[in-house]
Scaffold this active site. Structure first.
Site, PDB file in Angstrom:
ATOM      1  N   MET A  89     -10.023  24.747 -14.776  1.00 47.09           N
ATOM      2  CA  MET A  89     -11.372  24.747 -14.494  1.00 47.09           C
ATOM      3  C   MET A  89     -11.369  23.516 -13.224  1.00 47.09           C
ATOM      4  O   MET A  89     -12.601  22.886 -12.997  1.00 47.09           O
ATOM      5  CB  MET A  89     -12.265  24.121 -15.652  1.00 47.09           C
ATOM      6  CG  MET A  89     -12.348  25.104 -16.809  1.00 47.09           C
ATOM      7  SD  MET A  89     -13.780  25.052 -17.906  1.00 47.09           S
ATOM      8  CE  MET A  89     -13.719  23.231 -18.618  1.00 47.09           C
ATOM      9  N   GLY A  90     -10.400  23.291 -12.579  1.00 51.61           N
ATOM     10  CA  GLY A  90     -10.266  22.325 -11.571  1.00 51.61           C
ATOM     11  C   GLY A  90     -10.254  21.069 -12.027  1.00 51.61           C
ATOM     12  O   GLY A  90      -9.707  20.709 -12.791  1.00 51.61           O
TER      13      GLY A  90
ATOM     14  N   LEU B 202      -7.674  19.131 -10.727  1.00 54.23           N
ATOM     15  CA  LEU B 202      -6.403  19.194 -11.364  1.00 54.23           C
ATOM     16  C   LEU B 202      -5.587  17.700 -11.211  1.00 54.23           C
ATOM     17  O   LEU B 202      -5.733  17.078 -10.236  1.00 54.23           O
ATOM     18  CB  LEU B 202      -5.507  20.116 -10.208  1.00 54.23           C
ATOM     19  CG  LEU B 202      -6.328  21.522 -10.300  1.00 54.23           C
ATOM     20  CD1 LEU B 202      -5.447  22.283  -8.994  1.00 54.23           C
ATOM     21  CD2 LEU B 202      -6.461  22.170 -11.420  1.00 54.23           C
TER      22      LEU B 202
ATOM     23  N   SER C  38      -5.688  14.357 -18.721  1.00 54.30           N
ATOM     24  CA  SER C  38      -7.003  15.297 -18.781  1.00 54.30           C
ATOM     25  C   SER C  38      -7.867  14.934 -17.703  1.00 54.30           C
ATOM     26  O   SER C  38      -8.106  13.862 -17.371  1.00 54.30           O
ATOM     27  CB  SER C  38      -7.805  14.986 -20.119  1.00 54.30           C
ATOM     28  OG  SER C  38      -9.118  15.277 -20.333  1.00 54.30           O
TER      29      SER C  38
ATOM     30  N   GLY D  85      -0.649  17.415 -15.111  1.00 47.67           N
ATOM     31  CA  GLY D  85      -0.424  18.409 -16.042  1.00 47.67           C
ATOM     32  C   GLY D  85      -0.847  19.924 -15.590  1.00 47.67           C
ATOM     33  O   GLY D  85       0.113  20.807 -15.963  1.00 47.67           O
ATOM     34  N   HIS D  86      -1.895  19.979 -14.974  1.00 41.56           N
ATOM     35  CA  HIS D  86      -1.829  21.210 -14.354  1.00 41.56           C
ATOM     36  C   HIS D  86      -0.793  21.645 -13.497  1.00 41.56           C
ATOM     37  O   HIS D  86      -0.211  22.798 -13.373  1.00 41.56           O
ATOM     38  CB  HIS D  86      -3.243  21.240 -13.635  1.00 41.56           C
ATOM     39  CG  HIS D  86      -4.467  21.244 -14.128  1.00 41.56           C
ATOM     40  ND1 HIS D  86      -5.284  20.119 -14.162  1.00 41.56           N
ATOM     41  CD2 HIS D  86      -5.152  21.908 -15.100  1.00 41.56           C
ATOM     42  CE1 HIS D  86      -6.440  20.051 -14.863  1.00 41.56           C
ATOM     43  NE2 HIS D  86      -6.242  21.251 -15.770  1.00 41.56           N
TER      44      HIS D  86
ATOM     45  N   ASP E 128      -4.164  21.254 -25.259  1.00 40.60           N
ATOM     46  CA  ASP E 128      -5.263  22.096 -25.924  1.00 40.60           C
ATOM     47  C   ASP E 128      -4.728  22.906 -26.930  1.00 40.60           C
ATOM     48  O   ASP E 128      -4.684  24.347 -26.607  1.00 40.60           O
ATOM     49  CB  ASP E 128      -6.012  22.709 -24.879  1.00 40.60           C
ATOM     50  CG  ASP E 128      -6.726  21.694 -23.738  1.00 40.60           C
ATOM     51  OD1 ASP E 128      -7.613  20.758 -24.147  1.00 40.60           O
ATOM     52  OD2 ASP E 128      -6.628  21.880 -22.600  1.00 40.60           O
TER      53      ASP E 128
HETATM   54  O1  PAF Z   1      -8.311  24.673 -20.475  1.00 38.80           O
HETATM   55  C1  PAF Z   1      -9.122  24.968 -19.609  1.00 38.80           C
HETATM   56  O2  PAF Z   1      -9.307  24.423 -18.605  1.00 38.80           O
HETATM   57  C2  PAF Z   1     -10.192  26.044 -19.785  1.00 38.80           C
HETATM   58  O3  PAF Z   1     -10.481  26.017 -21.156  1.00 38.80           O
HETATM   59  C3  PAF Z   1      -9.861  27.362 -19.354  1.00 38.80           C
HETATM   60  C4  PAF Z   1      -8.506  28.180 -20.044  1.00 38.80           C
HETATM   61  C5  PAF Z   1      -9.492  27.475 -17.786  1.00 38.80           C
HETATM   62  C6  PAF Z   1     -10.844  28.714 -19.763  1.00 38.80           C
HETATM   63  O4  PAF Z   1     -12.286  28.114 -18.903  1.00 38.80           O
END
Ligand code: PAF
Length: 287
Positions: A26-27, A29, A182, A32-33, A147
């Site tokens: 969901m951006g 970033l 996060s 972790g991403h 998550d």
């Molecule tokens: O974990 C997230 O960022 C969101 O729940 C996801 C998996 C991109 C779905 O919108």
């Protein structure tokens, strides 16, 4: 890196002659991403990421409107990390008509823990994730273990829907003091940021108490009291089966104190969700 908005542009940009690795986000970033992108890069010839703040997974009182949207910075980070295709649909690209068809995950997985405090959350997540999978057609997908419940539910969706996709769960990236990274950490004031690590420290304490043989009910009660006394509002702090998130009965908990050492497998997970100020944080610890 190619950036595309529409599903048809995406379909003509993804190189399906190679292994396609997909990282949905969901951006906003953080490192972790970028770990997810690095993992995808190791195993895939074509790395696709998406940035889409999915309205369907936010309740009306939640932070959909204020959710941080940092597209320019995100896009630079993705390019530097080696992403090949960025899919960044507008709402009308992904949901051109109201999304009447939705994915209802089973209640025993989706209506507990996060789902109890965020009703409908996992329905929104599964719906967008399945749709994104249908757009990207990835061979492998990468989700963060922070998550935990989300990754578990998506894993089940992949298997029950017979999607030809391999799920890779990537360890949580932590700040130096242990706070799980996060996108919502950015909401914290300086004093809240200093306090925020207590969620992780409480999960560590829960794990230690469990290994010492303390009852799960007492561990959970003490953990809640500890954070509440420091000014947190707690949703849940619990130890569950790492396999299916079911509650542990006393005999399981007692016998379990030796299991992790015997075969070095993860059997349990301590999970927590709590609010410091206006910011709701979640974290977990597997053992
Ligand atoms: O974990 C997230 O960022 C969101 O729940 C996801 C998996 C991109 C779905 O919108």
């Amino acid at each position: 890196m190619i950036t595309v908005r529409t599903i048809s542009q995406l379909r003509s940009s993804v190189d399906h002659s190679k292994v396609v690795g997909f990282v949905p986000t969901m951006g906003n970033l953080h490192a972790g991403h970028l770990d997810l992108i690095s993992r995808a890069k190791q195993h895939s010839g074509c790395v696709v990421s998406s940035i889409f703040v999915n309205r369907l997974q936010f309740a009306p009182h939640e932070d959909f409107d204020s959710y941080p949207r940092t597209f320019i910075e995100d896009s630079k980070k993705l390019e530097a990390a080696g992403c090949d295709v960025l899919f960044a649909p507008r709402e009308e690209d992904l949901y051109p008509v109201p999304q009447g068809f939705q994915v209802s995950p089973p209640e025993e997985l989706a209506d507990i823990l996060e789902g109890e405090f965020r009703p409908g959350f996992f329905k929104g997540v599964c719906t967008v994730v399945l749709k994104l999978f249908n757009c990207v057609h990835p061979n492998r997908v990468y989700f963060g273990r922070k998550d935990y419940q989300q990754a578990m539910i998506i894993d089940h969706m992949i298997s029950q829907m017979a999607l030809p996709i391999e799920m890779v769960k990537v360890p949580t990236r932590r700040e130096v003091d242990g706070l799980a990274m996060s996108s919502r950490n950015g909401y914290l004031s300086d004093p809240e940021r200093a306090e925020a690590v207590q969620l992780y420290l409480t999960l560590c304490q829960m794990r230690e108490s469990f290994k010492e043989g303390k009852s799960v009910a007492l561990i959970e009660q003490e953990a809640m009291q500890h954070l509440q006394a420091r000014g947190w509002k707690t949703d849940y702090l619990t130890i569950r089966s790492a396999l299916d998130l079911t509650a542990l009965d006393q005999s399981t908990a007692h016998n379990a104190t030796h299991l992790p050492d015997k075969n070095n497998t993860v059997s349990f997970v301590a999970l927590g969700a709590a609010r410091i100020g206006k910011t709701r944080l979640i974290d977990n610890l597997e053992f």
